[in-house]
Each structure stands twice: as structure tokens, then as C-alpha cells.
Scaffold this motif. Structure first.
Motif, short mmCIF file in Angstrom:
data_model
loop_
_atom_site.label_atom_id
_atom_site.label_comp_id
_atom_site.label_asym_id
_atom_site.label_seq_id
_atom_site.Cartn_x
_atom_site.Cartn_y
_atom_site.Cartn_z
N UNK A 87 -6.77 33.53 -26.65
CA UNK A 87 -6.10 32.47 -26.52
C UNK A 87 -6.49 32.19 -25.08
N UNK A 88 -6.56 30.89 -24.49
CA UNK A 88 -7.05 30.44 -23.15
C UNK A 88 -5.73 30.04 -22.60
N UNK A 89 -5.26 30.24 -21.26
CA UNK A 89 -4.35 29.56 -20.67
C UNK A 89 -4.63 29.24 -19.16
N UNK A 90 -4.59 28.03 -19.04
CA UNK A 90 -4.57 27.27 -17.63
C UNK A 90 -3.46 26.94 -17.03
N UNK A 91 -3.06 27.65 -15.95
CA UNK A 91 -1.88 27.75 -15.46
C UNK A 91 -1.95 27.05 -13.62
#
Length: 127
Positions: free
Chosen positions: A76-80
Motif C-alpha cells: 500500500x502506498x501512502x502520500x502524506x
């Protein structure tokens, strides 16, 4: 996030931030082993005001070299979104919470953006 959160976030008020304002914002990029892990980390960082928001993208397939071999896993990719001032603390917290021995977490500069949005990111990550 709704486009009508405040007058500063309405589409007709979109303006490009000046370079100094944009330079205060960064995007953290992270991969996680699962959606549950990604959401848990994102929720913790938002609650702690280390990030203003996170976008969780699932699934992705990662192909990588690890311990002498080539691997392929669903992740899973997360952009914060956060401020430059909070990025180091956010990365330390991610490493503390993450299940990987060597988690992928990088800081990407923001070159330009909607001035109202960037002001919101700054406001939400101030203590």
C-alpha cells in the motif's frame, strides 16, 4: 476532502503559492505491508499533528531487490502532506510504527501549489 471546507479551499479561489510558501510544504512517500498498517500509521500521524492528511493508495505491486534476491509483493502506498519543519519528526514516528525492518519513507519537495491548501497544511501541522 471536500472542495468547500472553507473559502480558501473553493475552486474559484485557487491560486499558485509563492516559492517561499511552497518550500515550507513537503510530501512524504511511504509504502506499507497492508492497508490496515498504512491507515494506522496515517491516523497516528494526523492525530499527532505530524501530517495534515494522507492519501492511501491500494493495492500496488512492488518489485525489489532484498537480501540478495528479487522479490515481488503487494503493498500500500501512502502520500502524506506536511510541513518541512515536521518532516523529520514524522519520519522518525513512521519508522517507530512500521512493521518493516527498513521502511520506505522519503520526503518530496513541493514546487508549487494552491496557496489556500498549502496554508491549511501549515496550519494543521503547527503545534
Amino acid at each position: 476532502m471536500s472542495a468547500n471546507l472553507s473559502p480558501d479551499h473553493s475552486p474559484d479561489r485557487a491560486t499558485s503559492a509563492d516559492t517561499a510558501t511552497a518550500a515550507e510544504a513537503v510530501t512524504l512517500y511511504m509504502t506499507a505491508a497492508s492497508t490496515d498498517e498504512a491507515l494506522a500509521i496515517a491516523r497516528a500521524l494526523v492525530a499527532e499533528r505530524l501530517i495534515a492528511c494522507a492519501n492511501v493508495v491500494d493495492p500496488v505491486t512492488s518489485v525489489f531487490r532484498w537480501e540478495g534476491g528479487v522479490g515481488e509483493e503487494r503493498e500500500t502506498v501512502v502520500f502524506m502532506k506536511t510541513s518541512r519543519a515536521r518532516a523529520d519528526a514524522a519520519m522518525v514516528r513512521i519508522v517507530d510504527l512500521h512493521s518493516y525492518d527498513v521502511p520506505c519513507v522519503t520526503v518530496l519537495p513541493v514546487i508549487a501549489g494552491n496557496a489556500g491548501y498549502l496554508a491549511w497544511v501549515k496550519q494543521e501541522t503547527e503545534r
